[in-house]
Design a protein around this motif. Structure first.
Motif, mmCIF file in Angstrom:
data_model
loop_
_atom_site.group_PDB
_atom_site.id
_atom_site.type_symbol
_atom_site.label_atom_id
_atom_site.label_comp_id
_atom_site.label_asym_id
_atom_site.label_seq_id
_atom_site.Cartn_x
_atom_site.Cartn_y
_atom_site.Cartn_z
ATOM 1 N N ARG A 138 6.749 88.302 44.247
ATOM 2 C CA ARG A 138 5.745 87.911 43.262
ATOM 3 C C ARG A 138 6.403 87.449 41.962
ATOM 4 O O ARG A 138 5.984 86.475 41.348
ATOM 5 N N PHE A 139 7.425 88.187 41.538
ATOM 6 C CA PHE A 139 8.114 87.831 40.303
ATOM 7 C C PHE A 139 8.765 86.458 40.418
ATOM 8 O O PHE A 139 8.644 85.618 39.528
ATOM 9 N N LYS B 295 7.967 84.034 42.465
ATOM 10 C CA LYS B 295 6.928 83.020 42.573
ATOM 11 C C LYS B 295 6.335 82.694 41.198
ATOM 12 O O LYS B 295 6.144 81.521 40.848
ATOM 13 N N ALA B 296 6.087 83.726 40.394
ATOM 14 C CA ALA B 296 5.549 83.513 39.046
ATOM 15 C C ALA B 296 6.561 82.782 38.169
ATOM 16 O O ALA B 296 6.193 81.907 37.380
#
Length: 78
Positions: free
Chosen positions: A3-4, A6-7
């Motif tokens: 997630r990190f 991707k963000a």
């Protein structure tokens, strides 16, 4: 972790698009007045230190060379 990453990629992409096409955000306070405030602060700081150094009469004692004399060595008392 995924997630990190991707963000981070999404934010980086947004930043690149804004740079490429011009930012739609209006200039903020720092962009408008930043250099003037920085220069005026540097001038003020220089003026204050110039006054302190030249007008206040402070003895600075910058170097102890020649002002300190070594004392005689004392033997240890038994």
């Amino acid at each position: 972790m995924f997630r990190f990453a991707k963000a981070a990629v999404r934010i980086t992409g947004q930043a690149m698009r804004q740079v490429r096409h011009g930012s739609s955000v209006v200039p903020d306070f720092h962009a408008k007045y930043g250099n003037g405030i920085l220069v005026s602060g540097a001038v003020f700081c220089t003026a204050v230190w110039g006054y302190v150094v030249t007008q206040t009469g402070i003895t600075w004692n910058l170097s102890p060379v020649g002002k300190i004399t070594p004392q005689e060595w004392r033997e240890a008392e038994e």
